[in-house]
Design a protein around this motif. Structure first.
Motif, mmCIF file in Angstrom:
data_model
loop_
_atom_site.group_PDB
_atom_site.id
_atom_site.type_symbol
_atom_site.label_atom_id
_atom_site.label_comp_id
_atom_site.label_asym_id
_atom_site.label_seq_id
_atom_site.Cartn_x
_atom_site.Cartn_y
_atom_site.Cartn_z
ATOM 1 N N LEU A 133 21.441 -53.151 -21.792
ATOM 2 C CA LEU A 133 20.786 -52.228 -20.866
ATOM 3 C C LEU A 133 21.006 -50.770 -21.260
ATOM 4 O O LEU A 133 20.310 -49.875 -20.768
ATOM 5 N N ARG A 134 21.987 -50.504 -22.120
ATOM 6 C CA ARG A 134 22.209 -49.135 -22.583
ATOM 7 C C ARG A 134 21.008 -48.671 -23.400
ATOM 8 O O ARG A 134 20.413 -49.437 -24.143
ATOM 9 N N ASP A 135 20.685 -47.381 -23.288
ATOM 10 C CA ASP A 135 19.406 -46.940 -23.834
ATOM 11 C C ASP A 135 19.466 -45.471 -24.231
ATOM 12 O O ASP A 135 20.106 -44.648 -23.561
ATOM 13 N N LEU A 136 18.754 -45.129 -25.324
ATOM 14 C CA LEU A 136 18.746 -43.765 -25.838
ATOM 15 C C LEU A 136 17.406 -43.065 -25.628
ATOM 16 O O LEU A 136 16.941 -42.323 -26.486
ATOM 17 N N HIS A 137 16.790 -43.277 -24.475
ATOM 18 C CA HIS A 137 15.770 -42.334 -24.003
ATOM 19 C C HIS A 137 16.545 -41.178 -23.384
ATOM 20 O O HIS A 137 16.694 -41.076 -22.167
ATOM 21 N N SER A 138 17.058 -40.288 -24.229
ATOM 22 C CA SER A 138 18.059 -39.328 -23.772
ATOM 23 C C SER A 138 18.057 -38.102 -24.669
ATOM 24 O O SER A 138 17.045 -37.806 -25.313
ATOM 25 N N ASP A 139 19.188 -37.390 -24.751
ATOM 26 C CA ASP A 139 19.243 -36.133 -25.481
ATOM 27 C C ASP A 139 20.626 -35.967 -26.102
ATOM 28 O O ASP A 139 21.593 -36.637 -25.709
ATOM 29 N N ALA A 140 20.714 -35.053 -27.062
ATOM 30 C CA ALA A 140 21.985 -34.737 -27.711
ATOM 31 C C ALA A 140 22.068 -33.234 -27.945
ATOM 32 O O ALA A 140 21.041 -32.551 -28.034
ATOM 33 N N LYS A 153 32.385 -29.851 -30.197
ATOM 34 C CA LYS A 153 32.098 -31.284 -30.154
ATOM 35 C C LYS A 153 30.605 -31.514 -29.932
ATOM 36 O O LYS A 153 29.900 -30.662 -29.382
ATOM 37 N N TYR A 154 30.169 -32.675 -30.362
ATOM 38 C CA TYR A 154 28.799 -33.105 -30.130
ATOM 39 C C TYR A 154 28.731 -33.910 -28.837
ATOM 40 O O TYR A 154 29.687 -34.596 -28.464
ATOM 41 N N LEU A 155 27.587 -33.822 -28.144
ATOM 42 C CA LEU A 155 27.388 -34.494 -26.869
ATOM 43 C C LEU A 155 26.129 -35.343 -26.938
ATOM 44 O O LEU A 155 25.156 -34.969 -27.597
ATOM 45 N N ILE A 156 26.139 -36.470 -26.239
ATOM 46 C CA ILE A 156 24.951 -37.304 -26.146
ATOM 47 C C ILE A 156 24.935 -37.989 -24.790
ATOM 48 O O ILE A 156 25.987 -38.320 -24.233
ATOM 49 N N THR A 157 23.740 -38.180 -24.227
ATOM 50 C CA THR A 157 23.596 -38.895 -22.961
ATOM 51 C C THR A 157 23.061 -40.301 -23.233
ATOM 52 O O THR A 157 22.296 -40.513 -24.183
ATOM 53 N N ILE A 178 16.709 -45.647 -12.388
ATOM 54 C CA ILE A 178 17.157 -45.400 -13.752
ATOM 55 C C ILE A 178 17.017 -43.916 -14.052
ATOM 56 O O ILE A 178 16.214 -43.210 -13.441
ATOM 57 N N GLN A 179 17.826 -43.430 -15.000
ATOM 58 C CA GLN A 179 17.883 -42.000 -15.322
ATOM 59 C C GLN A 179 17.504 -41.758 -16.782
ATOM 60 O O GLN A 179 18.247 -41.116 -17.536
ATOM 61 N N ALA A 180 16.362 -42.292 -17.176
ATOM 62 C CA ALA A 180 15.877 -42.051 -18.532
ATOM 63 C C ALA A 180 15.355 -40.625 -18.674
ATOM 64 O O ALA A 180 15.118 -39.941 -17.688
ATOM 65 N N TYR A 181 15.196 -40.188 -19.930
ATOM 66 C CA TYR A 181 14.575 -38.899 -20.267
ATOM 67 C C TYR A 181 15.424 -37.692 -19.861
ATOM 68 O O TYR A 181 14.900 -36.616 -19.563
ATOM 69 N N SER A 182 16.737 -37.834 -19.852
ATOM 70 C CA SER A 182 17.614 -36.689 -19.566
ATOM 71 C C SER A 182 17.520 -35.670 -20.695
ATOM 72 O O SER A 182 17.182 -35.996 -21.840
ATOM 73 N N CYS A 183 17.852 -34.407 -20.370
ATOM 74 C CA CYS A 183 17.872 -33.364 -21.394
ATOM 75 C C CYS A 183 18.916 -32.315 -21.037
ATOM 76 O O CYS A 183 19.258 -32.123 -19.873
#
Length: 290
Positions: free
Chosen positions: A126-133, A141-145, A180-185
Motif C-alpha cells: 500500500l506504500r506509494d510514491l505519488h509524492s515529493d522529495a 538531509k534529503y526528505l521524501i514523503t 488517502i494523501q496522495a500528491y503531497s508536495c
C-alpha cells in the motif's frame, strides 16, 4: 519528470511509465522526450507513482514504485547524470537511466529491477510514491514523503545520501483510514528555491485528503507546517482549505503566495467559483471564472 498512463481499448490495456519532458518556453509548452523508467512487472495495475526527484551530487535521483514479477511492490530509485539528461533533452531525446539494486547502480531503467530502499513501517504494497522529495539545507538531509492509501498515514523520511532512508515522521493521519494523501508536495516562501527542490528550517507539506474508495473525486486540501531544528522534525497541524470539489482539483503551482488551481473535467462553458478559507474557517477570498 512525467507520470505517464497510456489508455487504449480498455482497462487491461493501461500501461505506466516515468518519462521526461523538456521546455524551451519557461514551461508554457513542453516536448515529450521519451520514457526513462518502466516497472519490471508491466501491467494495468503497475502504477509507478510520480514523480519525486532529487539532485544528489552530479545525478538526478528519481523515485518510483517498482512492481516485480514475483508479485511484490518496492519503493525504488534510479539515477542519471544531470548533464547527460539535459544534453539529451535539449535534442528531444533521453539518456539511459540505471536502477539501484543491492548496492549497485547496474539495472537498466527500462528492463531491470530496483531494490526496496524505504523502510516498510507498515503497509507493504500500500506504500506509494505519488509524492515529493526535497533537500533540507538546515540539517543537510534529503526528505521524501510516502502515502499509504487506506492505512491513512502520510509519512516523511530523511536520508543522508538519497538511498538509505529512516527517521520516519507521520505528517498526517486520518482516524477512520478512509482518506488517502496522495500528491503531497513541499512548499515554502522563504529560505527555499523557487521550485522548493530545496527547503530551509520551516516549510509546509501540502496534500489532499481523497475520499477513497467511496468518492475518489472528493478532495479536501490541507497543509502541515514542518519545523526543523538539529535533526528533529516538528509537525504542526494547520488546515489550509477544507472545501469539497465536484471534480478533481490540484494546485499546479505556487509562487510568492499565489496558487494556480487546475480543475479537470470542466468544460469551457461551465461557471466556476472557488472559495478559500483560513484555518479558523473564515472566508478569505472568492475567485470566479465565467
Amino acid at each position: 519528470f512525467l507520470h505517464v498512463e497510456t489508455h487504449c481499448c480498455g482497462y487491461s490495456d493501461n500501461r505506466f511509465r516515468i518519462a521526461l519532458g523538456y521546455s524551451t518556453t519557461n514551461g508554457d509548452s513542453w516536448i515529450y522526450c521519451g520514457d526513462i523508467l518502466k516497472s519490471q512487472k508491466d501491467d494495468e495495475n503497475s502504477n509507478m507513482g510520480g514523480v519525486p526527484y532529487l539532485v544528489v551530487g552530479e545525478y538526478f535521483y528519481v523515485y518510483y514504485n517498482e512492481w516485480t514479477t514475483s508479485g511484490g511492490k518496492r519503493l525504488s530509485v534510479a539515477r542519471a547524470k544531470v548533464t547527460d539528461v539535459i544534453q539529451a533533452a535539449s535534442s528531444w531525446s533521453v539518456t539511459s537511466w540505471k536502477k539501484y539494486n543491492s548496492g549497485m547502480w547496474d539495472q537498466d531503467g527500462l528492463t531491470g529491477v530496483g531494490s526496496d530502499i524505504i523502510p516498510d513501517d507498515g503497509g507493504g504494497g500500500l506504500r506509494d510514491l505519488h509524492s515529493d522529495a526535497a533537500y533540507c539545507s538546515t540539517i543537510n538531509k534529503y526528505l521524501i514523503t510516502v502515502q499509504t492509501h487506506n492505512i491513512g498515514e502520510l509519512r516523511l523520511y530523511m536520508s543522508d545520501d538519497g538511498i538509505n532512508w529512516g527517521n520516519m515522521t507521520v505528517v498526517d493521519e486520518t482516524p477512520d483510514n478512509n482518506f488517502i494523501q496522495a500528491y503531497s508536495c513541499f512548499a515554502a516562501l522563504s529560505n527555499a528555491t523557487d521550485d522548493c527542490r530545496e527547503v530551509g528550517s520551516e516549510f509546509y507539506v501540502v496534500f489532499p485528503r481523497k475520499d477513497w474508495p467511496s468518492n475518489y473525486s472528493y478532495d479536501e486540501l490541507y497543509r502541515r507546517k514542518i519545523s526543523v531544528g538539529g535533526t528533529t522534525i516538528t509537525n504542526t497541524n494547520i488546515p489550509l482549505i477544507v472545501t469539497p470539489f465536484p471534480n478533481p482539483c490540484k494546485i499546479s503551482s505556487a509562487v510568492d503566495g499565489r496558487a494556480k488551481f487546475l480543475l479537470s473535467n470542466i468544460d469551457s462553458n461551465t461557471s466556476v467559483t472557488l472559495t478559500l478559507y483560513n484555518s479558523e474557517g473564515a472566508k478569505v477570498s472568492v475567485l470566479s471564472r465565467v
